[in-house]
Scaffold this motif. Structure first.
Motif, PDB file in Angstrom:
ATOM      1  N   ARG A 106      17.063  20.775  -3.255  1.00  0.00           N
ATOM      2  CA  ARG A 106      18.264  21.202  -2.450  1.00  0.00           C
ATOM      3  C   ARG A 106      18.812  20.240  -1.800  1.00  0.00           C
ATOM      4  O   ARG A 106      19.382  20.161  -0.614  1.00  0.00           O
ATOM      5  CB  ARG A 106      17.997  22.404  -1.469  1.00  0.00           C
ATOM      6  N   SER A 107      19.077  18.943  -2.291  1.00  0.00           N
ATOM      7  CA  SER A 107      19.571  17.632  -1.714  1.00  0.00           C
ATOM      8  C   SER A 107      20.844  17.713  -1.731  1.00  0.00           C
ATOM      9  O   SER A 107      21.610  18.620  -2.223  1.00  0.00           O
ATOM     10  CB  SER A 107      18.763  16.409  -2.341  1.00  0.00           C
ATOM     11  N   SER A 108      21.462  16.503  -1.036  1.00  0.00           N
ATOM     12  CA  SER A 108      22.962  16.363  -1.189  1.00  0.00           C
ATOM     13  C   SER A 108      23.398  14.844  -1.139  1.00  0.00           C
ATOM     14  O   SER A 108      22.305  14.073  -1.001  1.00  0.00           O
ATOM     15  CB  SER A 108      23.579  17.062   0.407  1.00  0.00           C
ATOM     16  N   PRO A 109      24.761  14.698  -1.522  1.00  0.00           N
ATOM     17  CA  PRO A 109      24.973  13.352  -1.576  1.00  0.00           C
ATOM     18  C   PRO A 109      24.682  12.426  -0.283  1.00  0.00           C
ATOM     19  O   PRO A 109      23.985  11.352  -0.555  1.00  0.00           O
ATOM     20  CB  PRO A 109      26.477  13.271  -1.633  1.00  0.00           C
ATOM     21  N   GLY A 110      24.954  13.104   0.986  1.00  0.00           N
ATOM     22  CA  GLY A 110      24.382  12.130   2.058  1.00  0.00           C
ATOM     23  C   GLY A 110      23.044  12.071   2.371  1.00  0.00           C
ATOM     24  O   GLY A 110      22.698  10.881   2.428  1.00  0.00           O
ATOM     25  N   THR A 111      22.206  13.137   2.084  1.00  0.00           N
ATOM     26  CA  THR A 111      20.566  12.680   2.027  1.00  0.00           C
ATOM     27  C   THR A 111      20.168  11.788   0.979  1.00  0.00           C
ATOM     28  O   THR A 111      19.444  10.912   1.098  1.00  0.00           O
ATOM     29  CB  THR A 111      20.163  14.135   1.748  1.00  0.00           C
ATOM     30  N   THR A 112      20.768  11.876  -0.343  1.00  0.00           N
ATOM     31  CA  THR A 112      20.387  11.116  -1.124  1.00  0.00           C
ATOM     32  C   THR A 112      20.558   9.683  -0.994  1.00  0.00           C
ATOM     33  O   THR A 112      19.936   8.654  -1.178  1.00  0.00           O
ATOM     34  CB  THR A 112      21.053  11.413  -2.580  1.00  0.00           C
ATOM     35  N   ALA A 113      21.860   9.568  -0.369  1.00  0.00           N
ATOM     36  CA  ALA A 113      22.218   8.038   0.029  1.00  0.00           C
ATOM     37  C   ALA A 113      21.218   7.373   1.165  1.00  0.00           C
ATOM     38  O   ALA A 113      20.945   6.363   1.029  1.00  0.00           O
ATOM     39  CB  ALA A 113      23.832   7.933   0.450  1.00  0.00           C
TER      40      ALA A 113
END
Length: 386
Positions: A106-113
């Motif tokens: 359930r990740s997001s682009p912000g968390t991934t970065a």
């Protein structure tokens, strides 16, 4: 977090501790790097007045400090992922540096970065600390080690920020494209192609440029860049493939689910036949439930065909059911996509899955690995044609 099973621990390497409950391993490939560092840097760090083994001992100290740098890098990834609410499975230092495994379902682009960038930033911070510390020491050996560690961390930090997968900079590019397009797969593909470009650029810069300038290039100076480029190309290719699959599995889970008819395991086989005769089951799966109403197995028509009609009224459904492992029931949120289902099936190594609603526990449908492969294969084929 519970400790991994002995077989799992052996697969990851030697466990040396844990970080906030996350097991930390040194992979069995890591000594290859240590021996290579000692063999390459040992002679260069030697001092005639310190004996024949001095340079090798200093190189061994550098290998140990480099391991610490790798573990700090991976620990930064792990702590950032945990801070963003993701469970972290393990931290491993291996022949290519290391990797951190965390659940990014359930990740997001912000968390991934964020998770990506803290790794190289930790190396740059270590480089600064080693550089500052070197100015305050008087021991020549300690000064040499600190300078080497500082330069190595600066190099690793900057290199990992290059914009191509599998480097951390590639994760940042992937997250950016994901944010702009709304497609995680598009980010992986774009960063994967950049990773391939980084692989080619590594060889051209470190090998091709000196040769074109007429310089003598030693064998090691060729092998090492080529090995790095191979690692980059391999990781980039995997990212491109993963991106295509991610896009192909971005649709709703319900697109692959087939209907289910729940029946009590105590129902007679004759009753099951009568119920089946009164309705068009089509692709409906017959699933047996236990006394508590929980599904535990799938009706086996071949086994049922072996039961004589005279015995059918006295034969319970449970006798002709293929029992499934308890983890075959997979709860998913209502907005889950096929990617989530594929990940669950892969992690649990299940060819058949019964999907239930994460909140209500209502059965949503059943899916097999063959059906998932067919749907994903068709989606990939359409992408290639398009």
């Amino acid at each position: 977090m519970t400790a991994p099973a002995p077989d799992e621990a052996r697969r990851h390497g030697w466990r040396i501790g844990s970080l906030a409950g996350t097991p930390v391993y040194i992979a069995r490939s890591w000594p290859v790097i240590a021996l290579l560092i000692i063999a390459v840097f040992g002679p260069a760090l030697g001092r005639p007045d310190r004996g024949a083994t001095y340079g090798y001992l200093v190189a061994a100290g550098y290998a140990l400090l480099l391991l610490v740098s790798v573990l700090v890098h991976e620990a930064a990834h792990a702590l950032a992922a945990r801070a963003r609410g993701h469970s972290v499975g393990r931290i491993v230092a291996d022949v290519w540096g290391g990797h951190t495994v965390y659940d990014a379902t359930r990740s997001s682009p912000g968390t991934t970065a964020l998770v990506a960038v803290v790794g190289p930033l930790s190396n740059l911070a270590l480089g600064v600390l080693a550089w500052v510390a070197e100015a305050g020491v008087t021991n020549e050996t300690a000064s040499t080690l600190l300078l080497i560690v500082a330069r190595a961390n600066f190099l690793v930090g900057v290199f990992n920020l290059l914009p191509g997968l599998p480097l951390d900079g590639g994760q940042i590019v992937s997250a950016l494209v994901w944010r702009l397009t709304g497609r995680k797969g598009a980010g992986l593909v774009a960063a994967g192609w950049l990773g391939r470009a980084m692989a080619v650029a590594t060889v051209l810069w470190l090998v091709g440029r000196p040769i074109l300038q007429g310089e003598q290039v030693a064998l090691f100076e060729v092998v090492w860049p080529v090995a790095i480029a191979f690692f980059l190309w391999q990781g980039a290719t995997q990212a491109i493939r993963a991106g295509a699959i991610t896009d192909a599995t971005a649709g709703p889970v319900d697109d692959v689910l087939e209907p289910v008819l729940l029946l009590s395991a105590r129902d007679s086989l004759a009753d099951v036949h009568r119920r089946a005769a009164t309705r068009d089951l089509g692709t409906t799966w017959l699933v047996a439930t236990d006394e508590d109403g929980w599904p535990f197995g799938v009706f086996d028509p071949e086994a049922a065909a072996q039961v004589p009609s005279a015995v059918a009224p006295h034969t319970p459904l449970a006798a002709v059911v293929t029992a499934q492992p308890s983890e075959w029931v997979v709860p998913l949120p209502h907005d889950a996509v096929l990617t989530d289902l594929v990940r669950a099936m892969s992690e649990r190594n299940l060819p058949v899955v019964l999907v239930v609603d994460e909140t209500s526990r209502r059965v949503r449908g059943l899916v097999t690995a063959d059906r998932v492969n067919a749907v994903v294969g068709a989606a990939l084929a359409r992408r290639r044609r398009g």
